[in-house]
Design an enzyme around this catalytic site. Sequence first.
Site, PDB file in Angstrom:
ATOM      1  N   SER A 139      -4.681  24.155 -30.858  1.00 23.29           N
ATOM      2  CA  SER A 139      -5.791  25.345 -31.424  1.00 23.29           C
ATOM      3  C   SER A 139      -6.346  26.408 -30.303  1.00 23.29           C
ATOM      4  CB  SER A 139      -6.570  24.650 -32.226  1.00 23.29           C
ATOM      5  OG  SER A 139      -8.210  25.360 -32.563  1.00 23.29           O
ATOM      6  N   TYR A 152     -15.094  19.569 -32.437  1.00 23.36           N
ATOM      7  CA  TYR A 152     -13.424  19.789 -32.902  1.00 23.36           C
ATOM      8  C   TYR A 152     -13.370  21.095 -31.161  1.00 23.36           C
ATOM      9  CZ  TYR A 152      -9.356  21.928 -34.636  1.00 23.36           C
ATOM     10  OH  TYR A 152      -8.444  21.815 -35.133  1.00 23.36           O
TER      11      TYR A 152
END
Length: 255
Positions: A139, A152
Amino acid sequence: MTSVAIVTGASSGIGAATARRLAAEGFHVLAAARRADRLADLVKEITAAGGQATAVTCDVTSDESVAGLAEAAAQAPGPVTLLVNNAGGARGLDPVESASIGDWQWMYDVNVLGTLRVTQALLPALEASGGGTIVVVSSTAGLTVYEGGGGYTAAKHAQTAIAGTLRLELCGRPLRVVEIDPGMVRTDEFGLVRFDGDADRAAAVYAGVPDPLVADDVADCIAWCATRPQHVNVDRLVVRPRAQAAQHKVHRIGS
Ligand SMILES: NC(=O)c1ccc[n+]([C@@H]2O[C@H](COP(=O)([O-])OP(=O)(O)OC[C@H]3O[C@@H](n4cnc5c(N)ncnc54)[C@H](OP(=O)(O)O)[C@@H]3O)[C@@H](O)[C@H]2O)c1
């Protein structure tokens, strides 16, 4: 012989879109995730469209379950040339100071250790094919940090580190390592998982954003990288919607 592609987290979002797209590109897709009913529907849809796919119920946090995935790959009707490590996600948006250890544990288990476990299990088959590709869906959160994103971003930074390390370690062998770093992608479940089923909080992430990416956009990027000639290694592909110039710079209509 038909090449086999394995996609983890294929029961929804980016993984399901990638499975559909790779089947359309001619791969026999092993679609892996925990929800067997969702996978069965996906396989039916792919088959009806003229593609080939097999559902494999698999929890990437379990050694035994991933061994079952490797066994399914060994039985598949062709060489295993592609692994897409896509299973993952976020839980929570709390500051480091008060974040839930359980949420962090889940994010590490699925994103980081899941990628490690599945990659280790499938590497021999990928190498034996004579030309294997390992895709890691990390990501933009693997490249930068943001407030509330500690768990995250830490997990995605770790996936990014796995991809980079693996590419160095595998150099000289017939294996490519590709890292895909999407920005904001509107999928049905990512936000719901992050916010524990709170649909309003999940929807607010995309509020006013003209055209966030959708799962098919990321599937397109993955398919493009995977279908380049074997000597071409796309190390890292960063893809964001036009409205997101950076993690902290998002154009929203009406704000
Ligand atoms: N959406 C975004 O904005 C975005 C942006 C950048 C990167 N990403 C990354 O892209 C990937 C896919 O995201 P998405 O938006 O498509 O989310 P999603 O729709 O929530 O998909 C997550 C997938 O992971 C699977 N999964 C979760 N835990 C698993 C486990 N223990 N074992 C096997 N599979 C498991 C889920 O299937 P089951 O529940 O059936 O197991 C599901 O298919 C993730 O790695 C995410 O971090 C997403």
